[in-house]
Design a protein around this motif. Structure first.
Motif, mmCIF file in Angstrom:
data_model
loop_
_atom_site.group_PDB
_atom_site.id
_atom_site.type_symbol
_atom_site.label_atom_id
_atom_site.label_comp_id
_atom_site.label_asym_id
_atom_site.label_seq_id
_atom_site.Cartn_x
_atom_site.Cartn_y
_atom_site.Cartn_z
ATOM 1 N N LYS A 99 0.625 -1.161 -0.007
ATOM 2 C CA LYS A 99 -0.696 0.290 -0.393
ATOM 3 C C LYS A 99 0.963 0.681 0.066
ATOM 4 N N VAL A 100 2.003 1.786 0.910
ATOM 5 C CA VAL A 100 2.666 2.376 1.030
ATOM 6 C C VAL A 100 3.752 2.900 -0.223
ATOM 7 N N TYR A 101 4.178 1.463 -1.168
ATOM 8 C CA TYR A 101 5.019 1.332 -2.323
ATOM 9 C C TYR A 101 3.836 2.155 -3.780
ATOM 10 N N ALA A 102 2.670 1.737 -3.201
ATOM 11 C CA ALA A 102 1.445 2.044 -4.814
ATOM 12 C C ALA A 102 0.966 3.209 -4.460
ATOM 13 N N LYS A 103 1.077 3.745 -2.897
ATOM 14 C CA LYS A 103 0.504 5.315 -2.721
ATOM 15 C C LYS A 103 2.098 5.916 -3.472
ATOM 16 N N HIS A 104 2.998 6.138 -3.750
ATOM 17 C CA HIS A 104 4.245 7.062 -4.330
ATOM 18 C C HIS A 104 4.356 6.407 -5.334
ATOM 19 N N GLU A 105 4.493 5.327 -6.233
ATOM 20 C CA GLU A 105 4.406 4.503 -7.251
ATOM 21 C C GLU A 105 5.158 5.189 -8.346
ATOM 22 N N ALA A 106 4.159 6.140 -8.399
ATOM 23 C CA ALA A 106 4.078 6.898 -10.344
ATOM 24 C C ALA A 106 5.440 7.866 -10.007
ATOM 25 N N ASN A 107 5.217 8.746 -8.562
ATOM 26 C CA ASN A 107 6.687 9.745 -8.416
ATOM 27 C C ASN A 107 8.515 8.959 -7.771
ATOM 28 N N ILE A 108 8.436 7.643 -7.556
ATOM 29 C CA ILE A 108 9.537 7.085 -6.974
ATOM 30 C C ILE A 108 11.289 6.985 -7.518
ATOM 31 N N ASP A 109 11.564 8.787 -7.091
ATOM 32 C CA ASP A 109 13.198 7.972 -7.641
ATOM 33 C C ASP A 109 13.637 7.013 -7.419
ATOM 34 N N VAL A 110 14.313 6.720 -6.187
ATOM 35 C CA VAL A 110 15.287 5.856 -6.033
ATOM 36 C C VAL A 110 14.186 4.750 -4.389
ATOM 37 N N VAL A 111 14.380 3.218 -4.669
ATOM 38 C CA VAL A 111 13.863 2.473 -3.936
ATOM 39 C C VAL A 111 15.319 2.284 -3.297
ATOM 40 N N VAL A 112 14.886 2.617 -1.780
ATOM 41 C CA VAL A 112 16.576 2.841 -0.631
ATOM 42 C C VAL A 112 16.184 1.704 0.275
ATOM 43 N N HIS A 113 17.480 0.748 0.254
ATOM 44 C CA HIS A 113 17.577 0.241 1.444
ATOM 45 C C HIS A 113 19.391 -0.042 1.927
ATOM 46 N N SER A 114 18.792 -0.369 3.314
ATOM 47 C CA SER A 114 20.718 -0.530 3.745
ATOM 48 C C SER A 114 21.375 -2.036 3.486
ATOM 49 N N HIS A 115 22.911 -2.581 4.020
ATOM 50 C CA HIS A 115 22.652 -3.156 4.449
ATOM 51 C C HIS A 115 24.124 -3.238 5.546
ATOM 52 N N PRO A 116 23.591 -3.845 6.941
ATOM 53 C CA PRO A 116 23.934 -3.700 7.462
ATOM 54 C C PRO A 116 25.125 -4.673 7.519
ATOM 55 N N ASN A 117 26.087 -4.177 8.450
ATOM 56 C CA ASN A 117 27.768 -4.878 7.914
ATOM 57 C C ASN A 117 27.459 -5.785 6.800
ATOM 58 N N GLY A 118 27.107 -4.523 5.317
ATOM 59 C CA GLY A 118 28.049 -5.405 3.673
ATOM 60 C C GLY A 118 26.683 -6.246 3.546
ATOM 61 N N PRO A 119 26.395 -6.809 2.606
ATOM 62 C CA PRO A 119 28.166 -6.381 1.215
ATOM 63 C C PRO A 119 27.502 -4.935 0.416
ATOM 64 N N PHE A 120 28.852 -4.534 -0.253
ATOM 65 C CA PHE A 120 27.918 -3.337 -1.124
ATOM 66 C C PHE A 120 27.377 -3.362 -2.335
ATOM 67 N N PHE A 121 27.472 -4.545 -2.718
ATOM 68 C CA PHE A 121 26.978 -4.725 -3.733
ATOM 69 C C PHE A 121 25.376 -5.458 -3.850
ATOM 70 N N PRO A 122 24.566 -5.371 -4.670
ATOM 71 C CA PRO A 122 23.249 -6.132 -4.424
ATOM 72 C C PRO A 122 23.348 -8.004 -4.324
ATOM 73 N N SER A 123 22.460 -8.519 -3.718
ATOM 74 C CA SER A 123 21.911 -9.625 -3.973
ATOM 75 C C SER A 123 20.543 -10.003 -5.404
ATOM 76 N N LYS A 124 21.119 -11.170 -5.645
ATOM 77 C CA LYS A 124 20.622 -11.850 -6.131
ATOM 78 C C LYS A 124 19.040 -10.816 -5.893
ATOM 79 N N ALA A 125 18.583 -11.308 -4.812
ATOM 80 C CA ALA A 125 17.195 -10.617 -4.176
ATOM 81 C C ALA A 125 17.441 -9.266 -5.068
ATOM 82 N N ASP A 126 17.852 -8.590 -4.258
ATOM 83 C CA ASP A 126 17.681 -6.861 -4.626
ATOM 84 C C ASP A 126 18.009 -6.931 -6.170
ATOM 85 N N MET A 127 18.055 -7.518 -6.746
ATOM 86 C CA MET A 127 18.140 -7.672 -8.133
ATOM 87 C C MET A 127 17.383 -7.792 -9.181
ATOM 88 N N GLU A 128 16.044 -8.885 -8.402
ATOM 89 C CA GLU A 128 15.058 -9.690 -8.968
ATOM 90 C C GLU A 128 14.233 -8.054 -8.498
#
Length: 263
Positions: A65-94
């Protein structure tokens, strides 16, 4: 700083610190950061050393519901990786492919502030002189990006002899060091990307596959004009090099024939 939305990312970094050691998540909407609740599983369900662990220590989920409310105006989806890694996981890429929005990762630990964001899924960075990062700027990414840019934009970057107009080839989400497990990125997917193996003399636009300390083809690059190749190895910047040495070590040459070619 060379990344966009500087103020928004500073707010995202502060949010990541508040949520540590859980993954934080949020949306940059019209240039402003919106902190979101991570509704992934409770940390009590954490499974140590499980790449597929879906708890808040290892993963994130934003309410539909939160995502749908803003979807049309989203610039970037942001999340943190506590203690790494610096690169996306397979799930992130998906997830990035599913949303069709740029995604960003912020890395932090108990002492150090959150890192400069790692952003992917948006504009294509120059293909030469890149730092290597799994899933973002790696050896498959440079192939995909050269095809996406096409001959005119590559010529603007000093890459001559490219024969193709812009062509979109698929992204294939992948784990780091996928060749050490059951996956086989290139052999399983080159047909899906529109390539077929060729025994003809290599020509600009062809892709070579190599095995580097592996039984699988775990490195690839492109032949361009002037008998040069473009490729990207770990711990090195992406670059042009003479084709001879690399061509002699190639285990297979591939040629683009169109979407979903029969490999």
């Amino acid at each position: 700083m060379s990344y966009p939305f500087i103020e928004a990312f500073e707010d995202a970094k502060a949010h990541a610190r508040r949520e540590f050691p859980k993954e934080s998540c949020g949306l940059i909407v019209k240039g402003k950061y919106i902190a979101c609740e991570n509704i992934a599983s409770d940390p009590s369900t954490h499974r140590e050393d499980d790449r597929d662990c879906g708890c808040q220590l290892c993963s994130f989920e934003i309410s539909g519901k939160v995502y749908a409310k803003h979807e049309a105006n989203i610039d970037v989806v942001v999340h943190s990786h506590p203690n790494g890694p610096f690169f996306p996981s397979k799930a992130d890429m998906e997830g990035q492919l599913l949303t069709e929005k740029p995604w960003a990762i912020l890395v932090l630990d108990e002492e150090r502030a959150a890192s400069k964001p790692v952003i992917w899924g948006g504009d294509i960075s120059p293909v030469l002189g890149r730092e290597f990062m799994h899933g973002v700027t790696d050896c498959y990414a440079i192939i995909k990006d050269c095809y996406a840019l096409g001959k005119d934009k590559l010529a603007e970057q000093g890459i001559v002899g490219w024969p193709h107009d812009p062509i979109t080839i698929p992204e294939f989400p992948r784990q780091d060091a996928w060749w050490e497990g059951d996956d086989d990125l290139y052999e399983e997917n080159f047909g899906k990307a529109g390539f077929v193996e060729t025994k003809d003399a290599p020509q600009p636009g062809d892709v070579f596959l190599m095995k580097i300390r592996s039984s699988k083809s775990n490195h690839a690059g492109l032949l361009i004009g002037d008998s040069l190749i473009v490729h990207h190895l770990p711990s090195r910047l992406s670059r042009r090099e003479p084709a001879g040495l690399w061509g002699r070590q190639a285990t297979k040459w591939l040629r683009y024939k169109g979407a979903a070619a029969d490999a």
